[in-house]
Design a protein around this motif. Structure first.
Motif, PDB file in Angstrom:
ATOM      1  N   MET A  17       0.843  -1.208   0.000  1.00 49.46           N
ATOM      2  CA  MET A  17       0.000   0.000   0.000  1.00 49.46           C
ATOM      3  C   MET A  17       0.878   1.259   0.000  1.00 49.46           C
ATOM      4  N   GLU A  18       0.528   2.219  -0.823  1.00 48.26           N
ATOM      5  CA  GLU A  18       1.296   3.457  -0.911  1.00 48.26           C
ATOM      6  C   GLU A  18       1.095   4.326   0.318  1.00 48.26           C
ATOM      7  N   SER A  19       2.092   5.107   0.626  1.00 45.33           N
ATOM      8  CA  SER A  19       1.891   6.084   1.692  1.00 45.33           C
ATOM      9  C   SER A  19       0.891   7.118   1.182  1.00 45.33           C
ATOM     10  N   ASP A  64       0.714  10.268   1.302  1.00 48.48           N
ATOM     11  CA  ASP A  64       1.052  11.650   0.956  1.00 48.48           C
ATOM     12  C   ASP A  64       1.015  11.876  -0.550  1.00 48.48           C
ATOM     13  N   ASN A  65       0.754  10.853  -1.326  1.00 42.89           N
ATOM     14  CA  ASN A  65       0.595  11.034  -2.763  1.00 42.89           C
ATOM     15  C   ASN A  65      -0.904  11.001  -3.069  1.00 42.89           C
ATOM     16  N   VAL A  66      -1.427  12.154  -3.533  1.00 37.66           N
ATOM     17  CA  VAL A  66      -2.882  12.224  -3.734  1.00 37.66           C
ATOM     18  C   VAL A  66      -3.376  11.273  -4.821  1.00 37.66           C
ATOM     19  N   TYR A  67      -2.451  10.782  -5.641  1.00 36.51           N
ATOM     20  CA  TYR A  67      -2.877   9.878  -6.710  1.00 36.51           C
ATOM     21  C   TYR A  67      -2.749   8.403  -6.318  1.00 36.51           C
ATOM     22  N   SER A  68      -2.331   8.141  -5.086  1.00 36.95           N
ATOM     23  CA  SER A  68      -2.176   6.759  -4.640  1.00 36.95           C
ATOM     24  C   SER A  68      -3.517   6.059  -4.612  1.00 36.95           C
ATOM     25  N   LEU A  69      -3.477   4.786  -4.996  1.00 36.68           N
ATOM     26  CA  LEU A  69      -4.719   4.022  -5.057  1.00 36.68           C
ATOM     27  C   LEU A  69      -4.773   3.035  -3.909  1.00 36.68           C
ATOM     28  N   LYS A 126      -6.440  -0.443  -2.443  1.00 35.82           N
ATOM     29  CA  LYS A 126      -7.016  -1.660  -2.980  1.00 35.82           C
ATOM     30  C   LYS A 126      -8.373  -1.937  -2.344  1.00 35.82           C
ATOM     31  N   ALA A 157      -9.635   2.569 -10.502  1.00 35.15           N
ATOM     32  CA  ALA A 157      -8.556   2.231 -11.435  1.00 35.15           C
ATOM     33  C   ALA A 157      -8.396   0.734 -11.602  1.00 35.15           C
TER      34      ALA A 157
END
Ligand SMILES: Cc1cc2nc3c(=O)[nH]c(=O)nc-3n(C[C@H](O)[C@H](O)[C@H](O)COP(=O)(O)OP(=O)(O)OC[C@H]3O[C@@H](n4cnc5c(N)ncnc54)[C@H](O)[C@@H]3O)c2cc1C
Ligand code: SF4
Ligand code: SF4
Ligand code: FES
Lengths: 284, 347
Positions: free
Chosen positions: A1-3, A5-10, A12, A52
Motif C-alpha cells: 500500500m502506498e503512503s 502523501d501522494n494524492v494519486y495513490s490508489l 485496494k 482504477a
C-alpha cells in the motif's frame, strides 16, 4: 500500500458482490482491504471516487450507497467504454484501485430539517440514491421525502426493484416514490418526464431542498417547473459531469464556466446551485 | 528587501558558484531565431538577453512526460515512481515566468498537493533576471511585470553589472556563502536601476489594465470575432504548450510487453485538441474548433484569486508561436474595445 502523501495513490478494494441492475448497469459492493482505511474512510452523498484497473485506466464514479455504512460502499457502473467494460468483467473477489472521495457533494447539513425532493433522470439516480439512503438512515433529521426516478423504458429504471420493495417502509415514513418512463408503451405505471410529476411530490415547496441529477439539457425545464411550483431557487442543486483525469483540480479536463466563474467540476463541483448555473454561460 | 550588486567582472564567477548548488539550466540560443532553457555545459552559452524561450520553465516542474507509478496487473498494486529529482538551479527567468510558477503553485499545491510537482519545486533554485519587452509582451496589462516573491535571487541589469534582490531564505544563504563576489549597492546603481525601470516601462506597447476584460469577454461570447479567428486556427496546441501557465495533462496506463507490469505516465495535453472534452459515448463538451478556441480565451482571462491576477501573465508566447498568425493580444483588445456588438444571451 502506498503512503497516503501522494494524492494519486490508489487503495485496494475487493469486490464483494456484483449485481446486474439493467443490461448496461451493474452494482458493485466494495470493501477496503486495509483496515485503517476501512475504519477512517468517509464521504458525503454526491461525492465520487476514481476507480482504477492497472493497465486499463481510471474513471470517476459516484458513490451510490449511504455513508452510514463504514468501510463498505457501492458503485453503480454503466458499461460505455474501455475501463467500464473491463470493470463489468470483474467477479466477486477481484480487486480494483480506489482514490477519493472527491468533489463537494450535496450540502447535507443544509438539507436537515427540510423536506427533500430528489429528481433523477437515467443514470442520475446513482448519486441521488446516496442522498436518499442517507436520509432514510437518518430519518429523524429530515421532513417529507419524494424521489422521482425516471428513464426512457421500465427496464432502464435504475434501482427500480429496490425502490418498489421499499413501498411499505415508505408509506410508514412519509416517503413518496415516483417512478416514471417516457417511451415505454408496456410500462404499467406513470409516464412522462420527471418534471411532470413534481406536482405530486409530498414535499412543501416553501420548506424543501431539491437535488436534481440527469442530463444537463433537462435542467432548464426542470428549473422552470420547480420555480412554478414555488420551490426556492436558492435550495435547488444539480450535479454536472465532464471528462476527468485527476479528480483533484490539476489536469484541467473538467474546467467549465466562463471567465468570471471558471470552475473545476471535480473540486468546485460536481454539485452546483441554481444561481451558479443560470449566471454562468458554459456550465450547462 | 536585501539588495546587493554583482559587478560585470564577477558574472562568470557567479554562474560558476551557483552551479555548485545543483545542475544549472539557463536560456541558450539554440538556432538562428530561437532560445530555450537547456542544461549549462559551458557558461559562455548562457544568454542574458532574450525575449522568450520555445518551452516555458514549467517543464522543469511538470515534465512534458513522466512516470507516476509502476503497476503489477496480477496483484493490482500501483507503486509510486518519483524519478530522480536532484537539486537544480534555474537561471534567467523573467518576472512573468516567475508569476507563472506561482500560479502553477496555486493549482498544484492546493488542498490536494501534487507530490511530483512539490518535489521538483523544492529542488529548484529560481534566479530571475530583468528584461525589456518586445512587441508581443503585455505583462504590464496583467500586472505581472514586476515580481515580489517566488524567486531566490533576482538580477536587475545595470550598465556595469546587476542589482540583486534577495527573495528567499535560500537566496540569503547563497549570498552569505559567496559574499566575496558581491558589493554594496551605490547611489549610482540605484539611479541606474531607476533609469532601467523607466526605459522598460516606456517600451511597453500598451498601457492600462485588463481587469475588466473577463466581464467584457463573458458578455461578448457571441461576437463574430470568434468565428473569424477560430476559422484560422489549426488546433495544433502550440499556444498551450508554450504558455507558462497552461498545465493540462493526460494520464495513461502503459502495459509492458510481458503483459504483467506497466507504467502509469502523464503527459502534457491541450484544450485545443478534440479529445480534451470528449467523453464516452461520443459526446464532446467542446465539440467545435470554435468552442475550443473560446475556451482558451475564457480560461486564460479568468481570475486566479489567490494571486489577484488572471491565469494569463501576458508573455506573448501564444501569439509568437502560433503558426496561423493568430494574435491573442490584438483579439483581446478588439473584444475589450468594441463592446456589445451582440449582447450576451442573444443568439
Ligand atoms: C463526477 C462523475 C461521476 C460519475 N459517476 C458515474 C457513475 O456513478 N456511474 C457511471 O456509470 N458513470 C459515471 N460517470 C461517467 C464515467 O466516468 C464514464 O462513463 C467513464 O469515465 C467512461 O470510461 P471508459 O473508459 O469506460 O470510456 P472511454 O470512452 O473508453 O473513456 C476513456 C477515458 O476518458 C475519460 N472519460 C470518458 N468518459 C467520461 C465521462 N463521462 N466522465 C468523465 N471521464 C470520462 C476517462 O478518463 C476514461 O477512462 C461519472 C462521471 C463523472 C465526471
Ligand atoms: S497555436 Fe494558433 S493555430 Fe495552434 S492551436 Fe493555438 S491558436 Fe490554434
Ligand atoms: S495566454 Fe499567451 S500571453 Fe498569456 S501567459 Fe499564456 S502564452 Fe503567455
Ligand atoms: S478532473 Fe482534473 S482538473 Fe478536474
Amino acid at each position: 500500500m502506498e503512503s497516503s502523501d501522494n494524492v494519486y495513490s490508489l487503495y485496494k478494494c475487493r469486490l464483494l458482490r456484483v449485481y446486474s441492475l439493467t443490461d448496461e448497469e451493474k452494482l458493485f459492493l466494495l470493501r477496503f482491504e486495509d483496515s485503517d482505511i476501512a475504519e477512517s474512510w468517509s464521504f458525503i452523498p454526491g461525492q465520487f471516487v476514481q476507480v482504477a484497473l492497472p493497465g486499463v485506466g481510471e474513471v470517476p464514479i459516484s458513490i451510490c450507497s449511504s455513508p452510514m455504512r463504514r468501510g463498505f460502499f457501492e458503485l453503480c457502473i454503466k458499461k460505455v467504454g474501455k475501463v467500464t467494460s473491463m470493470i463489468h468483467k470483474l467477479q466477486p473477489g477481484d480487486c480494483v484501485g480506489i482514490r477519493g472521495p472527491y468533489g463537494n457533494g450535496f450540502p447535507m447539513d443544509e438539507f436537515e430539517h427540510s423536506d427533500i425532493l430528489l429528481i433523477a433522470a437515467g443514470i442520475g439516480m446513482v448519486p441521488l440514491r446516496s442522498v436518499f439512503m442517507y436520509a432514510v438512515d437518518n430519518r429523524w433529521k429530515f421532513g417529507n421525502i419524494t424521489v422521482i426516478n425516471s428513464a426512457r423504458y421500465g427496464d432502464k429504471l435504475l434501482f427500480r426493484k429496490e425502490l418498489e420493495a421499499m413501498r411499505d417502509i415508505a408509506e410508514a415514513e412519509n416517503i413518496k416514490i415516483i417512478q416514471t418512463v417516457t417511451r415505454d408503451p408496456e410500462w404499467p405505471g406513470r409516464v412522462g418526464r420527471a418534471q411532470e410529476h413534481i406536482k405530486d411530490a409530498n414535499t412543501d415547496p416553501k420548506n424543501s431542498c431539491v437535488a436534481v441529477c440527469g442530463p444537463p439539457q433537462a435542467y432548464r425545464s426542470i428549473f422552470e417547473k420547480l420555480i412554478e411550483a414555488g420551490y426556492d431557487p436558492n435550495k435547488i442543486y444539480v450535479t454536472l459531469e465532464r471528462r476527468m483525469k485527476c479528480g483533484v483540480g490539476k489536469c484541467g479536463h473538467c474546467i467549465a464556466g466562463s471567465s468570471t466563474f471558471l470552475k473545476y467540476i471535480c473540486i468546485d463541483g460536481p454539485v452546483f446551485g441554481y444561481y451558479d448555473i443560470i449566471s454562468t454561460p458554459g456550465l450547462i | 528587501m536585501r539588495y546587493l550588486k554583482l559587478g560585470s567582472r564577477n558574472i562568470d564567477e557567479f554562474l560558476g558558484r551557483i552551479s555548485n548548488y545543483g545542475d544549472l539550466y539557463a536560456p541558450q540560443k539554440i538556432s538562428e531565431k530561437f532560445y530555450d532553457y537547456r542544461k549549462v555545459e559551458d557558461i559562455s552559452q548562457v544568454e542574458f538577453n532574450y525575449n522568450r524561450t520555445i518551452t516555458p520553465a514549467k517543464k522543469y516542474f511538470i515534465p512534458p512526460k513522466h512516470e507516476m507509478f509502476e503497476f503489477d496487473m496480477e496483484t493490482g498494486e500501483y507503486t509510486e515512481t518519483m524519478g530522480d529529482v536532484k537539486p537544480f538551479v534555474l537561471f534567467g527567468l523573467h518576472a512573468c515566468s516567475i508569476v507563472a510558477l506561482r500560479i502553477l503553485d496555486g493549482v498544484y499545491l492546493n488542498e490536494y498537493p501534487d507530490k511530483y510537482y512539490a518535489a521538483r519545486r523544492k529542488a529548484g533554485i529560481i534566479i530571475g533576471i530583468s528584461c525589456l519587452p518586445d512587441e508581443y509582451c503585455f505583462c504590464n496589462l496583467r500586472r505581472t511585470d514586476f515580481v515580489d516573491i517566488g524567486f531566490d535571487l533576482f538580477l536587475h541589469e545595470l550598465p556595469d553589472g546587476y542589482l540583486i534582490r534577495v527573495g528567499s531564505e535560500r537566496g540569503h544563504e547563497i549570498v552569505d556563502e559567496n559574499m566575496d563576489i558581491f558589493e554594496e549597492v551605490s547611489n549610482d546603481d540605484i539611479e541606474n536601476f531607476k533609469k532601467f525601470e523607466k526605459k522598460r516601462h516606456e517600451m511597453f506597447k500598451y498601457e492600462g489594465s485588463f481587469d475588466n476584460l473577463r466581464y467584457i469577454l463573458e458578455l461578448t461570447e457571441n461576437s463574430p470575432l470568434w468565428d473569424e479567428e477560430s476559422e484560422k486556427c489549426l488546433g495544433c496546441g502550440n499556444c498551450t504548450m508554450t504558455c507558462p501557465t497552461c498545465r493540462c495533462y493526460d494520464v495513461q496506463d502503459l502495459p509492458d510487453i510481458d503483459g504483467k507490469h506497466g507504467k502509469r505516465i502523464r503527459f502534457w495535453d491541450s484544450c485545443q485538441f478534440r479529445s480534451h472534452g470528449l467523453v464516452a459515448g461520443g459526446h464532446n463538451f467542446r465539440e467545435t474548433k470554435k468552442d475550443r478556441f473560446i475556451n482558451r480565451y475564457v480560461c486564460k482571462n479568468a481570475y486566479f484569486y489567490p494571486l489577484g491576477t488572471s491565469y494569463c501573465v501576458g508573455c506573448g508566447n501564444c501569439t509568437y508561436f502560433c503558426p496561423a498568425g493568430i494574435d491573442f493580444l490584438k483579439n483581446l483588445i478588439k473584444i475589450r474595445d468594441v463592446v456589445g456588438e451582440v449582447a450576451h444571451g442573444e443568439q
